[in-house]
Design an enzyme around this catalytic site. Structure first.
Site, mmCIF file in Angstrom:
data_model
loop_
_atom_site.group_PDB
_atom_site.id
_atom_site.type_symbol
_atom_site.label_atom_id
_atom_site.label_comp_id
_atom_site.label_asym_id
_atom_site.label_seq_id
_atom_site.Cartn_x
_atom_site.Cartn_y
_atom_site.Cartn_z
ATOM 1 N N LYS A 115 16.740 4.179 42.675
ATOM 2 C CA LYS A 115 16.760 4.791 41.345
ATOM 3 C C LYS A 115 16.521 3.776 40.242
ATOM 4 O O LYS A 115 16.082 4.139 39.154
ATOM 5 C CB LYS A 115 18.097 5.512 41.107
ATOM 6 C CG LYS A 115 18.224 6.811 41.884
ATOM 7 C CD LYS A 115 19.338 7.664 41.317
ATOM 8 C CE LYS A 115 19.608 8.882 42.183
ATOM 9 N NZ LYS A 115 20.792 9.620 41.735
ATOM 10 N N LYS A 218 11.564 15.979 52.481
ATOM 11 C CA LYS A 218 12.806 16.715 52.304
ATOM 12 C C LYS A 218 12.661 17.817 51.259
ATOM 13 O O LYS A 218 11.947 17.633 50.274
ATOM 14 C CB LYS A 218 13.889 15.729 51.822
ATOM 15 C CG LYS A 218 15.128 15.724 52.704
ATOM 16 C CD LYS A 218 16.089 14.670 52.252
ATOM 17 C CE LYS A 218 17.487 15.249 52.261
ATOM 18 N NZ LYS A 218 18.526 14.255 52.054
ATOM 19 N N LYS A 221 14.803 19.462 44.739
ATOM 20 C CA LYS A 221 14.750 20.172 43.460
ATOM 21 C C LYS A 221 13.664 19.604 42.564
ATOM 22 O O LYS A 221 13.244 20.242 41.615
ATOM 23 C CB LYS A 221 16.105 20.097 42.758
ATOM 24 C CG LYS A 221 16.482 18.659 42.402
ATOM 25 C CD LYS A 221 17.808 18.571 41.705
ATOM 26 C CE LYS A 221 18.053 17.102 41.365
ATOM 27 N NZ LYS A 221 19.387 16.630 41.613
#
Ligand code: TRP
Length: 355
Positions: A115, A218, A221
């Site tokens: 991140k 995967k 969202k």
């Protein structure tokens, strides 16, 4: 030898809409664990501001996770459902843990590296670095022992164990002066511990639900295509459309699990069917082996609609009038606060804060 009382804790971040991956990978497990465990399920809004500070509708997102918990069958009367920021002891214990944990431990976390990677330190919040310490506090402020999570959180749980262990060892003498310690075995070593060594509960029938458009990615969202995922709020027609359009290959389904190798889309759809019906993939293939997707997909549509449509319906109902969900969260926070307060009083005494 005494031991810690088993207690389940888990948290879900109120960021983005929940999808089938969250449901099968986490919430369905939470529901099952209620049967024979004392459970605490938390909407972790303090975590939500670590990667992105300002949110359009954090309150609404928080309510919608709580609504998903309730609609999926979590019982807020028998167990505890609340949002993290309503129990300030999480942040208080996290501060102590920030002083227990070492910066190097935090910098080694893969999720932090992913991140924060590429961007310079000016763009990464201190909260994002400290996030696993807050996560350890979430669990340990209840001295919880078992944590159902996805495999992406495994490293954070190992860190929670490291923090618990270092606290137990650094404060051994202080813990011995109180009656709060518990004698446990850590490997071969007996330890007089204040915090338990948390056990991750990883796996289950569908630990990884993949994208409906690409079986190697995967379900997420953040995927640009809404067709790649089934959202927990999707209605029956949308669920049906997404499954009908899901990517497949031209072959019939195999009769053995072995035959799913190298067929990621087939493997994913069979895995979803298995998880939604509480069966193994082998059992599903026993039923559908040799059949074409033109037969399997409609069966999957029926099953998915049967399981998911009532959940999305109930979520909509709960989100229409938020007084009910707010009352549940408020009551949950009261129960959680009472327990967390007990731990924090003991931690303050162990650390040596004057009270
Ligand atoms: N970090 C978890 C996630 O992103 C959420 C989380 C926060 C959590 N605190 C927790 C999960 C404590 C389990 C236990 O999915």
């Amino acid at each position: 030898m005494s031991d810690f009382k088993p207690l389940v804790f888990s948290g879900v971040q109120p960021t983005g809409n929940l999808h089938l991956g969250n449901y099968l990978g986490a919430i369905r497990k939470f529901v099952a664990l209620q049967q024979d465990h004392d459970c605490i399920y938390c909407v972790v809004d303090l975590h939500a501001i670590t990667a992105q500070l300002v949110h359009q509708d954090l309150r609404g997102q928080t309510r919608s996770i709580a609504a998903a918990f309730i609609a999926s069958g979590i019982d807020p009367e028998k167990h505890i459902v609340f949002n993290q920021s309503a129990v300030p002891q999480h942040a208080e214990l996290a501060w102590v843990f920030n002083c227990v944990a070492r910066i190097g431990w935090m910098e080694r976390m893969t999720q932090f590296k992913d991140k924060s990677g590429g961007k310079n330190a000016e763009q990464t919040s201190l909260g994002l670095l400290a996030y696993p310490s807050l996560m350890a506090a979430d669990i340990l402020v209840y001295r919880a022992t078992h944590v159902p999570v996805g495999d992406d959180q495994k490293q954070h749980l190992e860190l929670a164990r490291d923090i618990a262990q270092k606290f137990n060892i650094d404060f051994t003498d202080h813990i011995r002066k109180t009656s709060y310690g518990v004698d446990i075995m850590v490997g071969e070593e007996p330890v007089h511990a204040y915090f338990p060594m948390v056990e991750p509960l990883i796996g289950g029938p569908a630990p990884r639900v993949m994208s409906l458009r690409d079986g190697t990615k995967k379900m997420s969202k953040s995927d640009a295509s809404d067709l790649s995922r089934i959202n927990l709020m999707d209605d029956a027609e949308t669920i049906s459309k997404k499954i009908r359009k899901a990517k497949t290959d031209p072959d019939a389904l195999p009769s053995e699990v072995e035959g799913l190798k190298g067929r990621p889309e087939a493997d994913n759809l069979v895995g979803i069917y298995a998880a939604l019906s509480d069966k193994t993939k082998q059992e599903v293939l026993g039923e559908f082996g040799g059949q074409q997707f033109s037969v399997f997909k409609p069966a999957l549509v029926d099953l998915a609609v049967e399981v998911l449509a009532p959940i999305s319906g109930e979520m909509r109902r709960l989100m229409d009038d938020t007084t009910h969900i707010d009352a549940i969260l408020r009551k949950g926070a009261e129960k959680a606060r009472a327990r967390a307060d007990l731990t924090m009083n003991q931690v303050r005494e162990i650390v040596g804060f004057l009270q």
